[in-house]
Design an enzyme around this catalytic site. Structure first.
Site, mmCIF file in Angstrom:
data_model
loop_
_atom_site.group_PDB
_atom_site.id
_atom_site.type_symbol
_atom_site.label_atom_id
_atom_site.label_comp_id
_atom_site.label_asym_id
_atom_site.label_seq_id
_atom_site.Cartn_x
_atom_site.Cartn_y
_atom_site.Cartn_z
ATOM 1 N N HIS A 1 0.850 -1.201 0.000
ATOM 2 C CA HIS A 1 0.000 0.000 0.000
ATOM 3 C C HIS A 1 0.879 1.242 0.000
ATOM 4 O O HIS A 1 1.331 1.721 1.049
ATOM 5 C CB HIS A 1 -0.912 -0.014 1.233
ATOM 6 C CG HIS A 1 -2.017 0.995 1.187
ATOM 7 N ND1 HIS A 1 -3.347 0.646 1.292
ATOM 8 C CD2 HIS A 1 -2.002 2.333 1.047
ATOM 9 C CE1 HIS A 1 -4.100 1.732 1.224
ATOM 10 N NE2 HIS A 1 -3.296 2.783 1.076
ATOM 11 N N HIS B 1 1.141 5.016 -2.339
ATOM 12 C CA HIS B 1 0.589 5.863 -3.399
ATOM 13 C C HIS B 1 1.723 6.580 -4.131
ATOM 14 O O HIS B 1 2.529 7.268 -3.501
ATOM 15 C CB HIS B 1 -0.370 6.889 -2.813
ATOM 16 C CG HIS B 1 -1.638 6.289 -2.269
ATOM 17 N ND1 HIS B 1 -2.784 6.188 -3.027
ATOM 18 C CD2 HIS B 1 -1.920 5.741 -1.064
ATOM 19 C CE1 HIS B 1 -3.740 5.620 -2.299
ATOM 20 N NE2 HIS B 1 -3.227 5.327 -1.098
ATOM 21 N N GLY C 1 -9.939 7.634 -1.665
ATOM 22 C CA GLY C 1 -10.578 8.930 -1.465
ATOM 23 C C GLY C 1 -11.382 8.913 -0.181
ATOM 24 O O GLY C 1 -11.439 7.905 0.534
ATOM 25 N N HIS D 1 -9.935 0.646 -0.138
ATOM 26 C CA HIS D 1 -9.717 1.456 1.058
ATOM 27 C C HIS D 1 -10.988 1.365 1.907
ATOM 28 O O HIS D 1 -12.069 1.789 1.478
ATOM 29 C CB HIS D 1 -9.493 2.921 0.687
ATOM 30 C CG HIS D 1 -8.102 3.254 0.272
ATOM 31 N ND1 HIS D 1 -7.553 2.836 -0.925
ATOM 32 C CD2 HIS D 1 -7.139 3.997 0.891
ATOM 33 C CE1 HIS D 1 -6.314 3.305 -1.020
ATOM 34 N NE2 HIS D 1 -6.036 4.004 0.069
ATOM 35 N N GLU E 1 -10.828 3.128 7.448
ATOM 36 C CA GLU E 1 -9.791 4.087 7.860
ATOM 37 C C GLU E 1 -10.467 5.280 8.518
ATOM 38 O O GLU E 1 -10.433 5.440 9.732
ATOM 39 C CB GLU E 1 -8.955 4.535 6.661
ATOM 40 C CG GLU E 1 -7.880 5.550 7.020
ATOM 41 C CD GLU E 1 -7.214 6.167 5.790
ATOM 42 O OE1 GLU E 1 -6.155 6.785 5.969
ATOM 43 O OE2 GLU E 1 -7.762 6.047 4.683
ATOM 44 N N ASP F 1 1.967 3.940 2.809
ATOM 45 C CA ASP F 1 0.874 4.798 2.347
ATOM 46 C C ASP F 1 1.429 5.957 1.509
ATOM 47 O O ASP F 1 1.419 5.905 0.286
ATOM 48 C CB ASP F 1 0.036 5.302 3.507
ATOM 49 C CG ASP F 1 -1.369 5.724 3.068
ATOM 50 O OD1 ASP F 1 -1.730 5.459 1.895
ATOM 51 O OD2 ASP F 1 -2.112 6.291 3.877
#
Length: 366
Positions: free
Chosen positions: A23, A25, A185, A212, A215, A304
């Site tokens: 994970h 980005h 998002g 996702h 969270e 992340d």
């Protein structure tokens, strides 16, 4: 193999450990100097600082607001400089270099192609330039005698209406370096079930996907992701802890969703620093990672967003060691968890585990 016992766990020795990340980005891991140079090249004049160190500090401080919404706003600047072939290629290339320098041997890096169309590129061109950057980065790392495998997940934005289109894009590039799909998002108000057509298309084409969930929103997000959408993995998933009751004596009682996630070995892509920054947890000591690892959920360690978190995989592991007292064997287990949960084919997973990860940890364990 060491004859003097385990190596001490420090940031330096952690960098030597073979690591796997699921994970991360792409638009959350740029080098500050690269942002400045790409901004100058494409005429982007809205950066909040004009030297690398000040820019690094701005990203880190802005991401530490405790708000997921404000955290996501930092991406306006990184995405802005990733609109050209040169920008996409360079960011992908440097991502591979940075991971390799930190001892990562396998990485799944995700990004949302729909956010990179402002300069006239097509979705296919965006993906191809990014994959070319990853491939060039792998080749450069190999030339230094090291080995790393970097593949791509394509992300659809959960507040938009292009998830089916991005799912089709992922399937189109499945043999060129794209191994899966994701939605990301703000969670609140945008449940994963809004994208059922995309998930059904992916399932029909035997394409793996992560969501996702759990969270910034609670257990219902996780329930939808696994029960209605069929997620192979959960991005973050920290709120699974809401379905677990722990008695004073440490005995844990799992609810139906938690039992399902554990029984099905659904991997949790946990990102400790990021979860703290966005307010998903109040402190690292309160992060459910420790409890979930103890209960043998399939937990994995992830970065992340390396720029916003001012972090690396080694930093994430060190934070867990300092918080929960983990040793090398624990870190090896979390790494193998990640490889078992990866979206590449089984023979390649096994090769990385047997030839890089286990031998690498054997040296450190002593």
């Amino acid at each position: 193999m060491s004859l003097t016992g385990p190596s001490p766990i420090t940031l330096a020795t952690l960098r030597q450990a073979p690591k796997a990340v699921l994970h991360d980005h792409l638009d959350g891991g740029l080098r500050p100097a690269t942002i400045l140079e790409l901004a100058a090249a494409c005429g982007y004049d809205k950066l909040p600082a004009q030297d690398p160190e000040s820019l690094r500090k701005w990203f880190s401080e802005s991401a530490n607001s405790g708000s997921l919404v404000r955290y996501l706003e930092t991406f306006d600047h990184t995405v802005a400089v990733m609109q050209t072939p040169e920008g996409l290629h360079r960011v992908a290339y440097e991502c591979v270099e940075d991971f390799a320098d930190d001892g990562v041997v396998y990485a799944e890096v995700r990004f949302a192609p729909e956010q990179h169309l402002e300069a006239g590129l097509t979705l296919d061109e965006v993906v191809q330039h990014t994959l070319d950057g990853f491939a060039a980065g792998e080749k450069a790392v190999a030339a230094t005698g090291r080995r790393i495998r970097v593949v791509c997940l394509l992300t659809a934005m959960r507040h938009a209406a292009r998830s089916r289109e991005i799912a089709e894009l992922a399937v189109r590039f499945r043999d060129a370096g794209v191994v899966g799909f994701d939605i990301a998002g703000a969670e609140a108000g945008y449940p994963p079930s809004r994208h059922l057509d995309a998930f059904e298309y992916l399932s029909a084409n035997t394409m793996r996907f992560t969501i996702h969930a759990g969270e910034a929103f609670g257990l219902p997000s996780i329930h939808e992701a696994v029960a209605f959408c069929g997620a192979d993995r959960l991005g973050h998933g920290v709120r699974i802890i809401d379905d677990i009751e722990v008695a004073d004596d440490g005995d844990a009682t799992l609810g139906r969703v938690a039992n399902y996630v554990r029984d099905q070995r659904i991997p949790l892509e946990m990102c400790p620093t990021s979860n703290l920054q966005t307010g998903a947890v109040a402190s690292l000591a309160e992060h459910p990672f420790g409890q979930l690892a103890r209960l043998r959920f399939r937990v994995t360690v992830n970065t992340d967003n390396r720029l916003m978190g001012d972090t690396t995989m080694s930093n994430e592991m060190l934070a867990l060691v300092e918080t929960f007292g983990y040793g090398w064997s624990d870190l090896e287990r979390f790494t193998i968890n990640a490889m078992k949960s990866s979206f590449i084919h089984f023979p390649e997973r096994l090769d990385l585990i047997d030839n890089l990860i286990k031998p690498g940890y054997a040296v450190l364990i002593g």
